[in-house]
Design a protein around this motif. Structure first.
Motif, short mmCIF file in Angstrom:
data_model
loop_
_atom_site.label_atom_id
_atom_site.label_comp_id
_atom_site.label_asym_id
_atom_site.label_seq_id
_atom_site.Cartn_x
_atom_site.Cartn_y
_atom_site.Cartn_z
N UNK A 84 0.88 -1.16 0.00
CA UNK A 84 0.00 0.00 0.00
C UNK A 84 0.92 1.20 0.00
N UNK A 85 0.61 2.18 -0.77
CA UNK A 85 1.48 3.33 -0.71
C UNK A 85 1.09 4.37 -1.71
N UNK A 86 1.84 5.41 -1.73
CA UNK A 86 1.55 6.53 -2.59
C UNK A 86 2.52 6.52 -3.74
N UNK A 87 2.01 6.81 -4.90
CA UNK A 87 2.85 6.77 -6.09
C UNK A 87 3.95 7.80 -5.99
N UNK A 88 5.11 7.41 -6.45
CA UNK A 88 6.20 8.37 -6.48
C UNK A 88 6.37 8.92 -7.88
N UNK A 89 6.31 8.04 -8.87
CA UNK A 89 6.80 8.48 -10.17
C UNK A 89 6.08 7.82 -11.31
N UNK A 90 6.15 8.49 -12.42
CA UNK A 90 5.82 7.89 -13.70
C UNK A 90 4.42 7.27 -13.75
N UNK A 91 4.35 6.08 -14.32
CA UNK A 91 3.05 5.54 -14.67
C UNK A 91 2.46 4.74 -13.52
N UNK A 92 1.26 5.08 -13.12
CA UNK A 92 0.63 4.48 -11.97
C UNK A 92 -0.24 3.29 -12.39
N UNK A 93 -1.06 3.49 -13.40
CA UNK A 93 -1.96 2.45 -13.86
C UNK A 93 -2.16 2.56 -15.36
N UNK A 94 -2.66 1.48 -15.93
CA UNK A 94 -2.95 1.48 -17.36
C UNK A 94 -4.32 0.85 -17.59
N UNK A 95 -5.15 1.50 -18.37
CA UNK A 95 -6.44 0.94 -18.75
C UNK A 95 -6.47 0.79 -20.27
N UNK A 96 -6.97 -0.35 -20.72
CA UNK A 96 -7.17 -0.51 -22.16
C UNK A 96 -8.67 -0.45 -22.42
N UNK A 153 -7.81 2.38 -26.99
CA UNK A 153 -7.22 3.49 -26.25
C UNK A 153 -6.34 2.92 -25.15
N UNK A 154 -5.11 3.36 -25.10
CA UNK A 154 -4.22 3.01 -23.99
C UNK A 154 -4.21 4.22 -23.06
N UNK A 155 -4.88 4.10 -21.93
CA UNK A 155 -5.02 5.25 -21.04
C UNK A 155 -4.16 5.02 -19.80
N UNK A 156 -3.15 5.87 -19.60
CA UNK A 156 -2.31 5.72 -18.42
C UNK A 156 -2.69 6.76 -17.38
#
Lengths: 669, 435
Positions: free
Chosen positions: B12-24, B82-85
């Motif tokens: 569990x944690x908070x995102x630090x950087x870059x890409x967090x998730x990807x939805x197609x 659609x690649x949604x990040x």
């Protein structure tokens, strides 16, 4: 989604995991574990299977162990393999171990930064594997976040520069971003670095090119000529003039690309290509997309500042199409043009008749009326056109058009009094006696009083110069010095504003993170719980401290509030992240539930938006609160005044307030 | 040790950087796959995307960066997906866009096509790939030949074997490539058949005006290589006419100094498939246009019909056949239906999207393909102001339209005789005819 089976799937998989036959068969056991992981990845809450999964982790099958470790926390067992992983012979293991350090650090939360680990990671910057090097930077950046991230000193910077060629594109663009922190000591060093990086401006990867460009702009902050060399399109647009066809729009391109291309085309126009560029832009003017067509028209309008005659010809031709959006955009371009290029006034005035029947929108009408007022002496039927507008003024919906009409008619009255006197009288009568919009009425009264003071006086006030090329009033493209925007280059900031981004990121620590539970909309969740608790007589908030109890009724009138507000000093000021518009009703309801009462509030959509609230705790201490939203996209300013200085209660109050407002801030507009 | 990087996902944690998730997301708005590298972000974040999509009307016009109260969405549109990040911190936007394209390229490479069906059929491999490509939100292994060492592409045989033995596509050994002195090539490569293939692929981007003259034309070329050579071969590839090439960008293996001084591509190749160079040919060199289009599209004033007559013919194709010809036309909104006859191939008209598609196939110069007939317009609607643009796709085998020719390929450093091959192909890129 075929994979979301919900409760049933969970029950099934639990049964499978507990089935001794399954446990005896490694393949079936692994398949069951795999299903859990798949469910988890789909967003299902699999936390109930924790015990089963821990058991499954004790199997001999390595793949299964690996899968199990996707789920339960195992940090205490991680430390040792991680440290030996950092010294593994295989670079692949080191890469993963380095990033693993950052993950473990995050897992441990607020514990002290392990100095030995940090030193180890710094020394791994010298690793022979390029991805280990980049991962070290990423990991250090995360571990040392509180101290401002990884330090790039001279030896590290030079080392990274020398390793650049070995890195993949992602590594290159990240290292280039880290190098922004380094300040070269001497001019010689600076130019050595720039020479070394020159090639990356030509990389095949766009993100590397952008990162390299940014580094050039930032490092060369004291050498404007170097910055200019990098930004050729800006400093020497002529260099690209022969490539103007590159910026012709292709049919299948997205609108935002087409609009950008048109902007660039305007920069590239010269004597040789002006004809082709204008022909091309002319084609876009009839595009099905209104936005694009109007963009093309205003592009022609801006080229007209240099190539007036040709452009006015094209724009006039477009009027012949008698299309509402085209005519409106053309007339607006004309208005801007005569201000900057007075020589084209005659041509523009000849083209105007007939437009009044086609234009319907406010902006277009304003432009047309302005032109008729300012240059009416050159348009024979100007008074009659304006008369039509005066006749229909009662049904006119846009106040701005009425204001423009007043000014135009007074101006035209000065040049063609005989034709205008009567209708000016009627318009003034309407504006003063029948108009409901106060600003229009005030303007009407203003002109009425002005006219009473004599025609000479009116002329002195109204007849300002009709054009002024030196005044670039209408040009909004102010050139900013490179250093002012270089820091924001290659970030999202220019798109949506730095301030907003900072707020979005500042919000994160309070945002709840549910790794495995199904996520519901955070905003909805907040309001629901508030409403259900709101039915209790006295609301206990902050159960941890229990120090604050707000009473449901506060007897305070608006006058009393104002008096108290003015007499007190601000005891607490905060800025809450805020996205989108304000819904006063929602805020009022949300706060009322926690017994914070509304005293006064601006209407929705007003800017700046303000609201005042009052609350009282059981000890009688008053909390007076002001909310202020300066502009959309900025933060919500909160100022709280307290009748007695009670820091603890204030803190508790702030947290109640934040939670309540935060709950509605996340709601979609 | 392979598992070490996996447990970050359990934190569990908070995102630090870059890409967090990807939805197609497919064209009908179904989220058919999601992947979270950190905490789970609710699907409801995609509502902001759908809102923007609705506003944009056409899929191409969806803004690539969309702000939401707590995240930013950066998206690309590839092959009807659609690649949604989801992004939570400041990132260079092009970095993310480029990475998303790399993800799509990898799917294409693994499954032969980047389609919803292919992704759903191979969902396990897709997750394995995404897990390898991004670690903690940072790009990790994105080179195709390194990925393929870790995760084997699906084959029918392997999937049968896997389902029987229960093994997975994840390799048991670590990728060896990173241990050699040359980062892009693994050590100890051995083949029984040593082969080196080069595909010279050129795409023509062009805008042709009403009268048939070229408004703008440019060739975008790439040389894709498939090298299966044992040991440490050192190759040099020379061209008959290297000066044709503008704006060349190179794979990192190429020795830039040699190119600058001698115009020879000298390199120790990576093992397997990779893109050797990409280049542009334009401005100084006249671009040959391989097809011409004769068209007559007209809408009569105050009438509910119009005429449509299009013929496609070959031109300057140096004796090669133009094939795979497809024409797509976005007809004006007022068009209700079209009654056409095609002398060759079939056509479809979608009355909802107003898209006319004509699948022509091969062009034989003796009998030029023609599509002709009546356009039915909405009665009472004003005559369309603008004629539609014709978008043409085609392919020409065994021809690089720029005239680029490989002269010779030499190999040093190894003793065996490799099998060498060069293939040329020309395709239409954004090829548009205005009418």
């Amino acid at each position: 989604m075929p994979y979301l089976g919900g409760e049933e799937a969970l029950r099934d998989v639990r049964r499978a995991l507990n089935n001794p036959h399954v446990q005896a068969d490694p393949l079936r056991y692994r398949a069951a574990v795999l299903r859990v992981i798949r469910l988890m990845t789909q967003g299902a809450d699999v936390s109930g299977l924790f015990a089963e999964m821990v058991k499954a982790g004790a199997a001999a099958d390595v793949v299964q162990k690996k899968l199990v470790q996707l789920m339960p926390g195992i940090q205490e067992y991680v430390q040792q393999p991680l440290l030996s992983g950092l010294r593994d012979r295989a670079s692949y293991v080191r890469r993963i171990a380095v990033l693993g350090c950052a993950k473990v650090h995050r897992l441990q939360g607020d514990t002290e930064v392990d100095g030995a680990l940090v030193n180890e990671l710094y020394s791994l910057l010298r690793d022979q594997d390029p991805i280990v090097v980049v991962n070290c930077l990423r990991a250090l950046e995360e571990i040392l976040k509180k101290e401002g991230g990884v330090v790039i000193n001279k030896p590290i910077a030079h080392h990274l520069l020398n390793r650049m060629a070995d890195l993949d594109q992602w590594g290159q663009s990240e290292v280039l971003a880290f190098l922004l922190r380094y300040r070269p000591r001497s001019e010689e060093e600076l130019f050595n670095i720039l020479n070394l990086l020159d090639g990356y401006l030509k990389s095949s990867s766009p993100s590397v090119v952008m990162a390299a460009t940014k580094l050039f702009l930032v490092l060369a902050r004291e050498y404007p000529h170097v910055q200019a060399d990098v930004l050729i399109l800006r400093s020497l647009p002529g260099h690209f003039s022969s490539h103007y066809k590159k910026f012709f729009c292709s049919y299948s391109e997205p609108h935002y690309i087409k609009c950008q291309k048109m902007e660039v085309l305007c920069e590239l126009v010269n004597d040789e290509n002006v004809h082709q560029v204008l022909e091309e832009l002319k084609g876009y003017c009839t595009d099905i997309s209104v936005e694009l067509a109007q963009g093309a028209i205003s592009a022609i309008g801006s080229i007209a500042r240099t190539y007036t005659e040709q452009c006015v010809g094209i724009l006039t031709e477009l009027l012949g199409l008698q299309q509402e959006h085209i005519t409106s955009a053309v007339v607006q371009s004309f208005r801007d043009l005569v201000w900057l290029c007075p020589q084209c006034t005659d041509a523009v005035c000849q083209a105007l008749p007939g437009c009044e029947d086609i234009i319907q929108d406010s902006e277009g009408k304003q432009a047309l009326i302005w032109l008729l007022g300012a240059h009416g002496e050159k348009v024979p039927n100007a008074p009659y056109v304006l008369e039509d507008f005066v006749e229909s003024v009662k049904s006119e919906v846009f106040p701005a058009v009425k204001m423009e009409l007043l000014t135009a008619l007074v101006r035209l009255f000065l040049t063609r009094p005989a034709e205008c006197q009567d209708m000016l009288g009627r318009l003034l009568y309407h504006c003063i006696e029948e108009e409901k919009d106060m600003s229009v009425r005030d303007r009407g009264l203003f002109y009425y009083r002005l006219l009473q003071s004599g025609v000479e006086e009116v002329k002195r006030v109204l007849c300002s110069p009709k054009s002024d090329p030196s005044l670039g009033l209408l040009e909004d493209r102010t050139e900013q010095p490179v250093n002012a925007w270089a820091a924001e280059f290659n970030t999202l900031a220019p798109i949506y504003g730095k301030a907003r981004w900072a707020l979005v990121t500042a919000q994160q620590p309070v945002e709840p993170c549910y790794a495995f539970s199904p996520c519901t909309d955070s905003g909805n969740r907040g309001t629901e719980s508030l409403v259900s608790e709101g039915s209790k007589e006295v609301l206990k908030v902050h159960p941890d401290t229990g120090s604050l109890t707000l009473i449901p009724d506060v007897a305070l009138t608006a006058e009393q509030f104002e008096k108290t507000w003015l007499s007190l000093d601000v005891s607490c000021q905060q800025c809450l992240p805020w996205g989108g518009t304000v819904h006063p009703d929602t805020i009022q309801t949300a706060l009322h539930v926690v017994h914070i009462h509304t005293i006064a509030m601006s209407k929705a959509g007003v800017q700046p938006w303000k609201a005042y609230f009052i609350a009282q705790d059981d000890s009688g201490c008053l909390f007076l609160t002001e909310l202020l939203l300066e502009a959309e996209g900025s933060g919500m300013q909160v100022a709280v005044k307290q009748s007695e200085a009670k820091p603890e209660a204030l803190q508790a109050f702030m947290s109640v307030f934040r939670t309540a407002v935060g709950a509605v801030a996340g709601l979609k507009s | 040790m392979l598992w070490l990087h996996l447990y970050g996902n359990a934190l569990k944690g908070v995102a630090e950087k870059m890409i967090h998730s990807l939805f197609l997301i497919n064209c009908s708005g179904d989220i058919f796959l999601e992947k979270h590298w950190k905490s789970v972000v609710s699907q409801s974040v995609c509502d902001y995307f759908f809102e923007a999509q609705e506003k944009a009307i056409d899929v191409e016009n969806v803004p690539p960066v969309i702000p939401t109260p707590h995240h930013y969405l950066i998206s690309i549109y590839r092959d009807k997906i659609f690649f949604v990040s989801v992004i939570q911190t400041e990132v260079p936007p092009l970095f993310v866009i480029e990475f998303l394209h790399r993800v799509a390229d990898t799917f294409q490479d693994y499954f032969g096509e980047c389609s919803e069906t292919a992704i759903k059929d191979n969902v396990v491999i897709v997750y394995e790939l995404l897990e390898e490509m991004l670690d903690n939100g940072f790009p990790l292994a994105t080179e195709s030949n390194i990925l393929k060492e870790l995760i084997k592409p699906p084959t029918i045989l392997r999937s049968v074997v896997n389902s029987i033995t229960g093994s997975s596509n994840v390799g048991d050994t670590l990728p060896t490539g990173q241990l050699s002195n040359i980062p892009w090539r693994r050590a100890g490569v051995k083949y029984t058949n040593n082969e080196a293939y080069f595909d010279v692929i050129e795409e023509i981007d062009a805008i042709i005006d009403k009268s048939g003259s070229t408004v703008f034309a440019e060739i975008q070329g790439v040389i894709d290589s498939c090298i299966k050579l044992s040991g440490m071969p050192d190759l040099s590839l020379s061209f008959m006419n290297p000066r044709l090439l503008d704006d060349v960008s190179f794979h990192p293996c190429i020795r830039f100094k040699r190119w600058e001084s001698e115009r020879v591509l000298s390199f120790i190749p990576p093992d397997g498939n990779f893109r050797l160079i990409s280049y542009r040919v334009s401005s100084q060199n006249l671009v040959a246009i391989p097809v011409y289009v004769k068209h007559l599209i007209s809408f009569k004033e105050n009438s509910s019909s119009g005429r449509f007559d299009v013929t496609i013919g070959p031109k300057q194709n140096m004796g090669k056949t133009v094939e795979g010809v497809v024409m797509t036309v976005h007809m004006p909104k007022a068009v209700l239906n079209m009654n056409l006859t095609a002398t060759q191939g079939g056509y479809t008209f979608d009355p909802v999207t107003k898209v006319l598609t004509w699948d022509v196939g091969k062009i034989t110069p003796q009998k030029l393909p023609n599509l002709k007939g009546i356009v039915n317009l909405q009665s009472g609607a004003p005559k369309p102001e603008e004629n539609p643009s014709l978008n043409i796709q085609f392919k020409i085998q065994q021809l690089a339209i720029s005239g680029l020719k490989v002269n010779r390929l030499d190999m040093y450093g190894e003793k065996y005789k490799p099998f060498k091959g060069v293939k040329y192909i020309t395709k239409a890129g954004k090829f548009q005819v205005r009418t």
